[in-house]
Enzyme design. Structure first.
Site, PDB file in Angstrom:
ATOM      1  CG  HIS A   1      -1.277  -8.087  -6.676  1.00 45.77           C
ATOM      2  ND1 HIS A   1      -0.745  -6.835  -6.826  1.00 45.77           N
ATOM      3  CD2 HIS A   1      -1.361  -8.316  -5.349  1.00 45.77           C
ATOM      4  CE1 HIS A   1      -0.534  -6.315  -5.635  1.00 45.77           C
ATOM      5  NE2 HIS A   1      -0.894  -7.187  -4.723  1.00 45.77           N
TER       6      HIS A   1
ATOM      7  CD  GLU B   1       1.347  -3.468   3.072  1.00 44.27           C
ATOM      8  OE1 GLU B   1       1.678  -4.347   2.272  1.00 44.27           O
ATOM      9  OE2 GLU B   1       0.154  -3.192   3.319  1.00 44.27           O
TER      10      GLU B   1
ATOM     11  CG  ASP C   1       3.054  -3.297  -1.053  1.00 39.65           C
ATOM     12  OD1 ASP C   1       3.283  -2.908  -2.212  1.00 39.65           O
ATOM     13  OD2 ASP C   1       1.958  -3.782  -0.707  1.00 39.65           O
TER      14      ASP C   1
ATOM     15  CB  CYS D   1       1.735 -12.308   5.348  1.00 38.89           C
ATOM     16  SG  CYS D   1       1.581 -10.537   5.157  1.00 38.89           S
TER      17      CYS D   1
END
Ligand code: PEP
Ligand code: MG
Length: 540
Positions: free
Chosen positions: A154, A396, A420, A467
Protein backbone atom coordinates in the site's frame (compact mmCIF):
# COMPACT_ATOMS: atom_id res chain seq x y z
CA UNK A 1 10.28 23.10 10.13
CA UNK A 2 8.09 25.60 11.93
CA UNK A 3 5.67 22.76 12.69
CA UNK A 4 8.46 20.66 14.22
CA UNK A 5 9.60 23.56 16.38
CA UNK A 6 6.09 24.17 17.62
CA UNK A 7 5.76 20.43 18.42
CA UNK A 8 8.98 20.75 20.41
CA UNK A 9 7.69 23.79 22.32
CA UNK A 10 4.44 22.03 23.21
CA UNK A 11 6.29 18.89 24.29
CA UNK A 12 8.59 20.97 26.53
CA UNK A 13 5.61 22.62 28.21
CA UNK A 14 3.85 19.29 28.65
CA UNK A 15 7.01 17.69 30.08
CA UNK A 16 7.54 20.59 32.50
CA UNK A 17 3.93 20.49 33.61
CA UNK A 18 4.18 16.74 34.20
CA UNK A 19 7.36 17.14 36.27
CA UNK A 20 5.90 19.88 38.45
CA UNK A 21 2.81 17.79 39.12
CA UNK A 22 5.05 14.85 39.99
CA UNK A 23 7.07 17.08 42.36
CA UNK A 24 3.90 18.05 44.25
CA UNK A 25 2.80 14.46 44.46
CA UNK A 26 6.19 13.17 45.68
CA UNK A 27 6.51 16.05 48.20
CA UNK A 28 3.12 15.12 49.63
CA UNK A 29 3.61 11.37 49.70
CA UNK A 30 7.36 10.97 50.29
CA UNK A 31 9.19 14.16 51.23
CA UNK A 32 10.56 17.47 50.07
CA UNK A 33 14.17 16.44 49.39
CA UNK A 34 13.03 13.53 47.15
CA UNK A 35 10.69 15.95 45.36
CA UNK A 36 13.61 18.26 44.63
CA UNK A 37 14.91 15.76 42.04
CA UNK A 38 11.99 16.80 39.89
CA UNK A 39 12.63 20.50 40.43
CA UNK A 40 16.10 19.89 39.01
CA UNK A 41 14.69 17.89 36.09
CA UNK A 42 12.21 20.66 35.32
CA UNK A 43 15.19 23.02 35.09
CA UNK A 44 16.78 20.71 32.51
CA UNK A 45 13.58 20.86 30.45
CA UNK A 46 13.87 24.65 30.45
CA UNK A 47 17.61 24.60 29.79
CA UNK A 48 18.46 27.08 27.09
CA UNK A 49 21.33 25.02 25.69
CA UNK A 50 19.13 22.01 25.20
CA UNK A 51 16.53 24.11 23.48
CA UNK A 52 18.84 25.89 21.07
CA UNK A 53 20.81 22.76 20.19
CA UNK A 54 17.67 20.79 19.34
CA UNK A 55 16.30 23.66 17.30
CA UNK A 56 19.45 24.16 15.32
CA UNK A 57 19.63 20.41 14.59
CA UNK A 58 16.07 20.52 13.26
CA UNK A 59 16.96 23.46 11.05
CA UNK A 60 20.38 22.38 9.86
CA UNK A 61 20.01 18.62 9.55
CA UNK A 62 16.41 18.73 8.36
CA UNK A 63 15.37 16.04 10.84
CA UNK A 64 12.26 15.79 12.97
CA UNK A 65 12.25 16.86 16.61
CA UNK A 66 12.49 13.29 17.93
CA UNK A 67 15.70 12.63 15.97
CA UNK A 68 17.21 15.97 17.00
CA UNK A 69 16.32 15.45 20.66
CA UNK A 70 17.77 11.94 20.82
CA UNK A 71 21.06 13.26 19.40
CA UNK A 72 21.29 16.20 21.79
CA UNK A 73 20.37 14.18 24.89
CA UNK A 74 22.96 11.60 23.89
CA UNK A 75 25.59 14.35 23.61
CA UNK A 76 24.64 15.87 27.01
CA UNK A 77 24.67 12.55 28.87
CA UNK A 78 28.02 11.57 27.35
CA UNK A 79 29.50 14.85 28.58
CA UNK A 80 28.18 14.27 32.12
CA UNK A 81 29.35 10.65 32.20
CA UNK A 82 32.93 11.77 31.62
CA UNK A 83 33.25 14.24 34.51
CA UNK A 84 35.30 13.01 37.53
CA UNK A 85 32.79 14.23 40.14
CA UNK A 86 30.59 11.26 41.08
CA UNK A 87 27.62 13.43 42.00
CA UNK A 88 27.64 15.15 38.60
CA UNK A 89 28.12 11.82 36.81
CA UNK A 90 24.88 10.66 38.39
CA UNK A 91 23.08 13.59 36.76
CA UNK A 92 23.47 11.86 33.37
CA UNK A 93 20.60 9.57 34.27
CA UNK A 94 18.43 12.60 35.11
CA UNK A 95 19.08 14.02 31.67
CA UNK A 96 18.23 10.70 30.03
CA UNK A 97 15.05 10.66 32.08
CA UNK A 98 14.15 14.16 30.95
CA UNK A 99 14.79 13.13 27.33
CA UNK A 100 12.41 10.19 27.73
CA UNK A 101 9.79 12.46 29.25
CA UNK A 102 9.93 14.91 26.34
CA UNK A 103 9.82 12.04 23.84
CA UNK A 104 6.75 10.66 25.63
CA UNK A 105 5.09 14.08 25.40
CA UNK A 106 5.84 14.13 21.67
CA UNK A 107 4.39 10.67 21.23
CA UNK A 108 1.29 11.58 23.20
CA UNK A 109 0.04 13.99 20.57
CA UNK A 110 -3.10 12.43 19.13
CA UNK A 111 -1.40 11.31 15.96
CA UNK A 112 -3.52 13.36 13.62
CA UNK A 113 -1.51 16.54 13.31
CA UNK A 114 0.46 16.99 10.12
CA UNK A 115 4.19 16.36 10.24
CA UNK A 116 6.20 18.85 8.31
CA UNK A 117 8.80 17.59 5.90
CA UNK A 118 11.33 19.95 4.38
CA UNK A 119 10.82 20.49 0.67
CA UNK A 120 12.76 18.11 -1.55
CA UNK A 121 13.44 15.52 1.18
CA UNK A 122 13.79 11.82 0.58
CA UNK A 123 12.10 9.79 3.30
CA UNK A 124 13.93 6.71 4.57
CA UNK A 125 11.95 4.48 6.92
CA UNK A 126 11.53 0.94 8.10
CA UNK A 127 7.94 0.84 6.91
CA UNK A 128 5.43 3.55 6.09
CA UNK A 129 1.95 2.62 7.13
CA UNK A 130 -0.82 4.54 5.38
CA UNK A 131 -1.79 6.22 8.65
CA UNK A 132 1.71 7.62 9.07
CA UNK A 133 2.18 8.45 5.41
CA UNK A 134 -1.01 10.44 5.47
CA UNK A 135 0.45 12.71 8.14
CA UNK A 136 3.34 13.82 5.99
CA UNK A 137 3.08 16.66 3.60
CA UNK A 138 3.90 14.30 0.77
CA UNK A 139 3.90 17.04 -1.81
CA UNK A 140 7.23 18.07 -0.29
CA UNK A 141 8.71 14.59 -0.51
CA UNK A 142 10.85 13.79 -3.52
CA UNK A 143 11.12 10.06 -2.99
CA UNK A 144 10.45 7.27 -0.49
CA UNK A 145 12.70 4.42 0.58
CA UNK A 146 11.48 1.72 2.94
CA UNK A 147 13.08 -1.41 4.28
CA UNK A 148 9.84 -3.34 4.25
CA UNK A 149 7.07 -3.80 1.70
CA UNK A 150 6.96 -4.67 -1.98
CA UNK A 151 6.05 -3.01 -5.25
CA UNK A 152 2.40 -3.85 -4.70
CA UNK A 153 2.26 -2.82 -1.04
CA UNK A 154 0.00 0.00 0.00
CA UNK A 155 2.94 2.35 0.53
CA UNK A 156 3.92 1.84 -3.10
CA UNK A 157 0.36 2.36 -4.29
CA UNK A 158 0.08 5.57 -2.32
CA UNK A 159 3.44 6.80 -3.61
CA UNK A 160 2.46 6.00 -7.20
CA UNK A 161 -0.79 7.88 -6.82
CA UNK A 162 1.26 10.94 -5.84
CA UNK A 163 3.87 10.31 -8.54
CA UNK A 164 6.62 9.95 -5.97
CA UNK A 165 9.42 7.51 -6.85
CA UNK A 166 9.47 4.80 -4.20
CA UNK A 167 11.79 1.93 -3.44
CA UNK A 168 10.53 -0.73 -1.04
CA UNK A 169 12.30 -3.72 0.44
CA UNK A 170 15.65 -1.90 0.66
CA UNK A 171 17.27 -3.82 3.48
CA UNK A 172 19.58 -1.89 5.78
CA UNK A 173 18.50 1.44 4.25
CA UNK A 174 18.23 3.16 7.63
CA UNK A 175 21.70 2.18 8.77
CA UNK A 176 23.40 2.76 5.42
CA UNK A 177 21.85 6.15 4.69
CA UNK A 178 22.63 9.14 6.89
CA UNK A 179 20.72 12.41 7.10
CA UNK A 180 22.34 14.77 4.65
CA UNK A 181 23.44 12.09 2.16
CA UNK A 182 22.72 12.90 -1.46
CA UNK A 183 20.54 10.22 -3.03
CA UNK A 184 19.32 9.29 -6.47
CA UNK A 185 16.20 7.15 -6.35
CA UNK A 186 15.47 5.49 -9.67
CA UNK A 187 11.95 4.24 -9.14
CA UNK A 188 11.73 2.90 -12.67
CA UNK A 189 14.55 0.42 -12.49
CA UNK A 190 14.49 0.09 -8.70
CA UNK A 191 18.02 1.40 -8.15
CA UNK A 192 19.36 3.60 -5.37
CA UNK A 193 22.59 5.61 -5.43
CA UNK A 194 24.03 6.98 -2.18
CA UNK A 195 26.30 9.98 -2.70
CA UNK A 196 26.77 9.18 -6.41
CA UNK A 197 29.73 10.52 -8.34
CA UNK A 198 29.50 13.30 -10.88
CA UNK A 199 29.14 10.99 -13.88
CA UNK A 200 26.09 9.24 -12.43
CA UNK A 201 24.58 12.55 -11.38
CA UNK A 202 25.01 13.91 -14.90
CA UNK A 203 23.49 10.79 -16.44
CA UNK A 204 20.44 11.16 -14.19
CA UNK A 205 20.09 14.84 -14.90
CA UNK A 206 19.94 13.93 -18.59
CA UNK A 207 17.38 11.19 -17.89
CA UNK A 208 15.25 13.54 -15.82
CA UNK A 209 15.22 16.13 -18.60
CA UNK A 210 14.25 13.42 -21.09
CA UNK A 211 11.43 12.24 -18.86
CA UNK A 212 10.15 15.77 -18.37
CA UNK A 213 10.10 16.20 -22.15
CA UNK A 214 8.30 12.87 -22.60
CA UNK A 215 5.69 13.83 -20.00
CA UNK A 216 5.17 17.20 -21.64
CA UNK A 217 4.55 15.30 -24.90
CA UNK A 218 1.97 13.10 -23.19
CA UNK A 219 0.36 16.16 -21.66
CA UNK A 220 -0.49 17.29 -25.17
CA UNK A 221 -2.75 14.25 -25.47
CA UNK A 222 -4.73 15.16 -22.39
CA UNK A 223 -7.91 15.95 -24.34
CA UNK A 224 -7.66 13.05 -26.76
CA UNK A 225 -10.25 10.32 -26.22
CA UNK A 226 -9.37 6.92 -24.78
CA UNK A 227 -9.98 4.87 -27.89
CA UNK A 228 -7.98 2.19 -29.71
CA UNK A 229 -6.55 2.77 -33.19
CA UNK A 230 -9.41 0.73 -34.62
CA UNK A 231 -12.11 2.67 -32.81
CA UNK A 232 -12.98 0.76 -29.61
CA UNK A 233 -13.74 3.17 -26.79
CA UNK A 234 -12.00 2.06 -23.57
CA UNK A 235 -13.24 4.00 -20.52
CA UNK A 236 -10.30 5.20 -18.48
CA UNK A 237 -11.13 5.89 -14.86
CA UNK A 238 -9.06 6.94 -11.87
CA UNK A 239 -8.27 5.25 -8.58
CA UNK A 240 -8.62 7.57 -5.60
CA UNK A 241 -8.20 7.38 -1.87
CA UNK A 242 -8.75 10.98 -0.88
CA UNK A 243 -10.72 13.95 -2.11
CA UNK A 244 -7.65 15.61 -3.61
CA UNK A 245 -7.21 12.60 -5.93
CA UNK A 246 -10.50 13.50 -7.57
CA UNK A 247 -9.00 16.86 -8.45
CA UNK A 248 -6.14 15.09 -10.23
CA UNK A 249 -8.61 12.69 -11.85
CA UNK A 250 -10.57 15.65 -13.12
CA UNK A 251 -7.41 17.27 -14.44
CA UNK A 252 -6.52 14.17 -16.45
CA UNK A 253 -10.09 13.90 -17.80
CA UNK A 254 -10.94 10.63 -16.04
CA UNK A 255 -14.20 9.02 -17.12
CA UNK A 256 -15.02 8.65 -13.44
CA UNK A 257 -13.57 7.18 -10.28
CA UNK A 258 -13.27 3.44 -10.86
CA UNK A 259 -12.09 2.71 -7.32
CA UNK A 260 -12.39 4.98 -4.29
CA UNK A 261 -10.46 3.31 -1.45
CA UNK A 262 -12.32 4.58 1.60
CA UNK A 263 -9.79 3.15 4.08
CA UNK A 264 -7.54 6.17 3.85
CA UNK A 265 -9.97 8.56 5.58
CA UNK A 266 -10.31 6.02 8.38
CA UNK A 267 -6.59 5.49 8.79
CA UNK A 268 -5.72 9.12 9.45
CA UNK A 269 -8.14 9.50 12.35
CA UNK A 270 -7.96 8.48 15.95
CA UNK A 271 -11.56 7.17 16.00
CA UNK A 272 -14.12 5.97 13.45
CA UNK A 273 -15.35 8.89 11.34
CA UNK A 274 -19.03 9.60 11.86
CA UNK A 275 -21.64 9.12 9.14
CA UNK A 276 -21.75 12.90 8.65
CA UNK A 277 -17.94 13.14 8.34
CA UNK A 278 -17.89 10.33 5.80
CA UNK A 279 -20.80 11.86 3.91
CA UNK A 280 -19.17 15.30 3.69
CA UNK A 281 -15.89 13.89 2.34
CA UNK A 282 -17.48 11.58 -0.21
CA UNK A 283 -19.95 14.21 -1.29
CA UNK A 284 -17.01 16.53 -2.14
CA UNK A 285 -15.37 13.78 -4.19
CA UNK A 286 -18.62 12.88 -5.99
CA UNK A 287 -19.38 16.54 -6.70
CA UNK A 288 -15.98 16.96 -8.31
CA UNK A 289 -16.62 14.02 -10.64
CA UNK A 290 -20.28 14.72 -11.38
CA UNK A 291 -21.90 13.64 -13.74
CA UNK A 292 -19.32 10.88 -14.02
CA UNK A 293 -19.69 7.93 -11.70
CA UNK A 294 -17.78 7.28 -8.52
CA UNK A 295 -17.27 3.69 -7.38
CA UNK A 296 -17.12 3.77 -3.59
CA UNK A 297 -15.54 0.70 -2.08
CA UNK A 298 -16.67 -0.39 1.36
CA UNK A 299 -13.94 -0.34 3.97
CA UNK A 300 -11.20 -2.88 3.24
CA UNK A 301 -9.53 -3.27 6.64
CA UNK A 302 -7.69 -6.28 7.96
CA UNK A 303 -4.78 -8.01 6.27
CA UNK A 304 -1.99 -5.50 6.30
CA UNK A 305 -4.37 -2.55 6.76
CA UNK A 306 -4.99 -1.94 10.45
CA UNK A 307 -6.63 0.88 12.38
CA UNK A 308 -5.19 1.83 15.77
CA UNK A 309 -8.70 2.22 17.22
CA UNK A 310 -10.05 -1.04 15.75
CA UNK A 311 -7.79 -3.81 17.02
CA UNK A 312 -8.20 -7.12 15.23
CA UNK A 313 -7.60 -10.48 16.80
CA UNK A 314 -3.99 -11.59 16.32
CA UNK A 315 -3.70 -13.84 13.33
CA UNK A 316 -1.04 -16.22 12.11
CA UNK A 317 -1.70 -14.98 8.61
CA UNK A 318 -3.57 -11.67 8.40
CA UNK A 319 -4.15 -11.89 4.64
CA UNK A 320 -6.05 -15.12 5.19
CA UNK A 321 -7.91 -13.88 8.25
CA UNK A 322 -10.71 -11.38 8.71
CA UNK A 323 -10.52 -8.60 6.16
CA UNK A 324 -12.68 -6.69 3.72
CA UNK A 325 -16.30 -7.64 3.60
CA UNK A 326 -15.89 -10.49 6.11
CA UNK A 327 -14.79 -8.05 8.73
CA UNK A 328 -17.56 -5.56 7.91
CA UNK A 329 -20.23 -8.23 8.19
CA UNK A 330 -18.91 -8.97 11.68
CA UNK A 331 -19.09 -5.24 12.51
CA UNK A 332 -22.50 -4.31 11.18
CA UNK A 333 -22.55 -0.86 12.74
CA UNK A 334 -19.44 0.15 10.79
CA UNK A 335 -20.99 -1.33 7.64
CA UNK A 336 -24.33 0.37 8.16
CA UNK A 337 -22.77 3.76 8.89
CA UNK A 338 -20.75 3.54 5.71
CA UNK A 339 -23.73 2.43 3.62
CA UNK A 340 -25.77 5.31 5.02
CA UNK A 341 -23.07 7.79 3.99
CA UNK A 342 -22.80 6.22 0.50
CA UNK A 343 -26.57 6.26 0.01
CA UNK A 344 -26.87 9.88 1.03
CA UNK A 345 -24.28 10.79 -1.62
CA UNK A 346 -26.21 8.69 -4.16
CA UNK A 347 -29.19 11.05 -3.85
CA UNK A 348 -27.37 13.65 -5.97
CA UNK A 349 -24.54 11.83 -7.71
CA UNK A 350 -23.97 8.56 -9.60
CA UNK A 351 -22.60 6.31 -6.86
CA UNK A 352 -21.72 2.63 -7.34
CA UNK A 353 -21.08 0.50 -4.24
CA UNK A 354 -18.19 -1.97 -4.37
CA UNK A 355 -17.65 -4.89 -1.98
CA UNK A 356 -13.99 -5.73 -1.17
CA UNK A 357 -12.52 -9.23 -0.85
CA UNK A 358 -15.66 -11.10 -1.84
CA UNK A 359 -15.37 -14.88 -1.59
CA UNK A 360 -18.82 -15.96 -2.70
CA UNK A 361 -22.54 -15.32 -2.98
CA UNK A 362 -23.35 -15.50 0.72
CA UNK A 363 -21.38 -12.32 1.44
CA UNK A 364 -23.05 -10.48 -1.44
CA UNK A 365 -26.47 -11.50 -0.17
CA UNK A 366 -25.64 -10.55 3.40
CA UNK A 367 -24.52 -7.05 2.34
CA UNK A 368 -27.57 -6.66 0.13
CA UNK A 369 -29.76 -7.51 3.13
CA UNK A 370 -28.09 -4.79 5.23
CA UNK A 371 -28.39 -2.36 2.31
CA UNK A 372 -32.11 -3.13 1.99
CA UNK A 373 -32.51 -2.50 5.72
CA UNK A 374 -30.74 0.88 5.47
CA UNK A 375 -32.85 1.81 2.46
CA UNK A 376 -36.05 0.93 4.35
CA UNK A 377 -34.92 3.12 7.25
CA UNK A 378 -34.15 5.98 4.86
CA UNK A 379 -37.56 5.67 3.22
CA UNK A 380 -39.24 5.74 6.63
CA UNK A 381 -37.17 8.77 7.64
CA UNK A 382 -37.74 10.56 4.32
CA UNK A 383 -34.01 10.66 3.49
CA UNK A 384 -33.28 10.79 -0.26
CA UNK A 385 -31.14 8.12 -1.98
CA UNK A 386 -30.83 6.25 -5.28
CA UNK A 387 -32.84 3.02 -4.85
CA UNK A 388 -31.10 1.49 -7.89
CA UNK A 389 -27.56 2.13 -6.69
CA UNK A 390 -25.43 -0.50 -8.47
CA UNK A 391 -23.72 -3.04 -6.20
CA UNK A 392 -20.54 -4.73 -7.41
CA UNK A 393 -17.93 -7.23 -6.27
CA UNK A 394 -14.17 -7.05 -6.29
CA UNK A 395 -12.72 -10.11 -7.98
CA UNK A 396 -9.56 -10.60 -5.96
CA UNK A 397 -9.95 -14.00 -4.32
CA UNK A 398 -9.51 -16.93 -6.73
CA UNK A 399 -12.79 -18.42 -5.43
CA UNK A 400 -14.66 -15.32 -6.61
CA UNK A 401 -12.86 -15.45 -9.96
CA UNK A 402 -14.06 -18.99 -10.60
CA UNK A 403 -17.57 -17.94 -9.58
CA UNK A 404 -17.76 -14.79 -11.74
CA UNK A 405 -20.74 -16.03 -13.77
CA UNK A 406 -22.58 -17.11 -10.60
CA UNK A 407 -21.90 -13.78 -8.88
CA UNK A 408 -22.98 -12.00 -12.08
CA UNK A 409 -26.57 -13.04 -11.35
CA UNK A 410 -26.59 -11.03 -8.12
CA UNK A 411 -24.19 -8.15 -8.65
CA UNK A 412 -24.38 -5.29 -11.13
CA UNK A 413 -20.69 -4.94 -11.94
CA UNK A 414 -17.20 -6.26 -11.23
CA UNK A 415 -13.85 -4.78 -10.39
CA UNK A 416 -10.77 -6.88 -11.01
CA UNK A 417 -8.30 -6.41 -8.16
CA UNK A 418 -5.13 -7.95 -9.48
CA UNK A 419 -3.04 -6.82 -6.50
CA UNK A 420 -4.74 -9.32 -4.24
CA UNK A 421 -5.66 -11.77 -6.97
CA UNK A 422 -1.97 -12.29 -7.80
CA UNK A 423 -1.02 -12.75 -4.13
CA UNK A 424 -3.78 -15.29 -3.51
CA UNK A 425 -3.35 -17.17 -6.79
CA UNK A 426 0.40 -17.50 -6.39
CA UNK A 427 0.52 -17.74 -2.57
CA UNK A 428 2.95 -14.78 -2.47
CA UNK A 429 2.25 -12.08 0.12
CA UNK A 430 2.18 -8.73 -1.67
CA UNK A 431 3.73 -7.00 1.33
CA UNK A 432 6.54 -9.49 1.90
CA UNK A 433 9.70 -8.61 0.12
CA UNK A 434 11.16 -12.08 0.65
CA UNK A 435 8.63 -13.58 -1.78
CA UNK A 436 8.61 -10.65 -4.23
CA UNK A 437 10.16 -12.91 -6.90
CA UNK A 438 7.12 -15.16 -6.70
CA UNK A 439 4.65 -12.32 -7.03
CA UNK A 440 4.36 -12.44 -10.83
CA UNK A 441 1.57 -10.50 -12.54
CA UNK A 442 2.58 -12.17 -15.82
CA UNK A 443 2.32 -15.71 -14.42
CA UNK A 444 0.37 -17.91 -16.88
CA UNK A 445 -2.14 -18.73 -14.17
CA UNK A 446 -2.83 -15.00 -13.62
CA UNK A 447 -3.36 -14.42 -17.34
CA UNK A 448 -5.67 -17.43 -17.65
CA UNK A 449 -7.69 -16.27 -14.65
CA UNK A 450 -8.02 -12.74 -16.05
CA UNK A 451 -9.19 -14.22 -19.35
CA UNK A 452 -11.69 -16.44 -17.54
CA UNK A 453 -13.10 -13.54 -15.48
CA UNK A 454 -13.33 -11.23 -18.52
CA UNK A 455 -15.15 -13.91 -20.57
CA UNK A 456 -17.57 -14.61 -17.73
CA UNK A 457 -18.32 -10.95 -16.97
CA UNK A 458 -18.60 -9.97 -20.64
CA UNK A 459 -20.76 -13.06 -21.31
CA UNK A 460 -23.12 -12.08 -18.50
CA UNK A 461 -23.24 -8.47 -19.66
CA UNK A 462 -21.78 -7.16 -16.40
CA UNK A 463 -19.34 -4.21 -16.65
CA UNK A 464 -15.84 -5.20 -15.59
CA UNK A 465 -13.08 -2.72 -14.77
CA UNK A 466 -9.53 -3.67 -13.89
CA UNK A 467 -8.32 -1.55 -10.97
CA UNK A 468 -5.21 -3.36 -9.68
CA UNK A 469 -1.74 -1.92 -10.27
CA UNK A 470 -1.34 -4.00 -13.46
CA UNK A 471 -3.88 -1.71 -15.08
CA UNK A 472 -1.63 1.31 -14.57
CA UNK A 473 1.44 -0.19 -16.25
CA UNK A 474 1.40 0.74 -19.95
CA UNK A 475 3.60 -2.28 -20.67
CA UNK A 476 0.56 -4.48 -19.93
CA UNK A 477 -2.18 -2.43 -21.60
CA UNK A 478 -2.27 -4.20 -24.94
CA UNK A 479 -2.13 -7.63 -23.33
CA UNK A 480 -5.01 -6.74 -20.99
CA UNK A 481 -7.09 -5.48 -23.91
CA UNK A 482 -6.37 -8.76 -25.68
CA UNK A 483 -7.49 -10.71 -22.61
CA UNK A 484 -10.89 -9.02 -22.89
CA UNK A 485 -10.65 -6.02 -20.56
CA UNK A 486 -12.49 -2.94 -21.81
CA UNK A 487 -12.27 -0.51 -18.88
CA UNK A 488 -9.24 0.52 -16.83
CA UNK A 489 -9.01 2.32 -13.50
CA UNK A 490 -5.54 3.60 -12.68
CA UNK A 491 -3.77 6.16 -10.48
CA UNK A 492 -4.41 9.65 -11.93
CA UNK A 493 -0.70 10.11 -12.62
CA UNK A 494 -0.69 7.00 -14.81
CA UNK A 495 -3.67 7.93 -16.93
CA UNK A 496 -1.87 9.68 -19.76
CA UNK A 497 0.60 6.85 -20.34
CA UNK A 498 -2.11 4.21 -20.27
CA UNK A 499 -4.27 6.25 -22.62
CA UNK A 500 -1.33 6.57 -24.95
CA UNK A 501 -0.92 2.77 -24.94
CA UNK A 502 -4.65 2.30 -25.61
CA UNK A 503 -4.50 4.74 -28.51
CA UNK A 504 -1.61 2.81 -30.07
CA UNK A 505 -3.35 -0.59 -29.86
CA UNK A 506 -5.81 -2.37 -32.12
CA UNK A 507 -8.11 -5.06 -30.78
CA UNK A 508 -7.13 -7.77 -33.33
CA UNK A 509 -3.41 -7.26 -32.62
CA UNK A 510 -4.03 -7.21 -28.85
CA UNK A 511 -6.00 -10.45 -29.17
CA UNK A 512 -3.19 -12.04 -31.14
CA UNK A 513 -0.75 -11.05 -28.38
CA UNK A 514 -3.02 -12.44 -25.66
CA UNK A 515 -3.54 -15.67 -27.62
CA UNK A 516 0.21 -16.14 -27.98
CA UNK A 517 0.74 -15.37 -24.28
CA UNK A 518 -1.93 -17.84 -23.19
CA UNK A 519 -0.18 -20.60 -25.08
CA UNK A 520 2.96 -20.16 -22.98
CA UNK A 521 3.47 -22.01 -19.72
CA UNK A 522 5.91 -19.85 -17.78
CA UNK A 523 6.34 -16.28 -16.60
CA UNK A 524 9.75 -15.97 -18.22
CA UNK A 525 8.42 -17.01 -21.63
CA UNK A 526 5.53 -14.55 -21.35
CA UNK A 527 7.89 -11.76 -20.28
CA UNK A 528 10.14 -12.53 -23.27
CA UNK A 529 7.14 -12.53 -25.61
CA UNK A 530 6.07 -9.09 -24.38
CA UNK A 531 9.58 -7.76 -24.86
CA UNK A 532 9.79 -9.13 -28.42
CA UNK A 533 6.37 -7.71 -29.16
CA UNK A 534 7.37 -4.28 -27.90
CA UNK A 535 10.65 -4.33 -29.83
CA UNK A 536 8.86 -5.33 -33.06
CA UNK A 537 6.29 -2.61 -32.52
CA UNK A 538 8.79 0.15 -31.93
CA UNK A 539 10.81 -1.01 -34.98
CA UNK A 540 7.76 -0.82 -37.28
C1 PEP B 1 -6.48 -5.00 -5.58
O1 PEP B 1 -6.39 -5.87 -4.72
O2 PEP B 1 -6.07 -5.14 -6.75
C2 PEP B 1 -7.08 -3.69 -5.24
C3 PEP B 1 -7.32 -2.80 -6.17
O3 PEP B 1 -7.35 -3.44 -3.94
P1 PEP B 1 -6.23 -2.98 -2.85
O4 PEP B 1 -4.96 -2.74 -3.59
O5 PEP B 1 -6.77 -1.80 -2.17
O6 PEP B 1 -6.18 -4.20 -1.97
MG1 MG C 1 -7.45 -5.68 -2.87
Amino acid sequence: MAAEISRFESALSAAEKGLLALREDVARRIGQSEADIFTAQALVVRDNDLRTQVMSKIQQNLVNVEAALVDVIEKFTRAFEQVPDAYLRERASDIRDVGRRILAALAADDGTSALHIPDGSILVADELLPSATARFELSQVKALITERGGKFSHTSILARSMRIPALTGVQGARSKIQTGDKLIVDGMSGVLFVNPDKQIRREYERLEAELTGYRAGLQKGIDLPSVTLDGTVVPLLANASKVSDTEAAHLYRADGIGLYRTEFAFSIRSAFPTEEEQYQLLKCAAERMHPRKIVLRLLDMGGDKQLPYFPLPASRNPSLAQRGIRLLLKNQEVLKTQLRAFLRVSADHPVWVLLPVVGGLDEVRAVRAVLAQVMAEFTAQGIAFDPHVPVGAMIEIPAAATLTSVLAKEVDFFSLGTNDLVQYLLAADREDDSVADYYQPLHPSVLRTIRFVADAANGAGRPLTICGEMAGDPAYTELLLGLGLRAFSVAPGEMLEVKNAIRMATIPAAEALAKAALQLGSTSEITALLEQWRAAKSAS
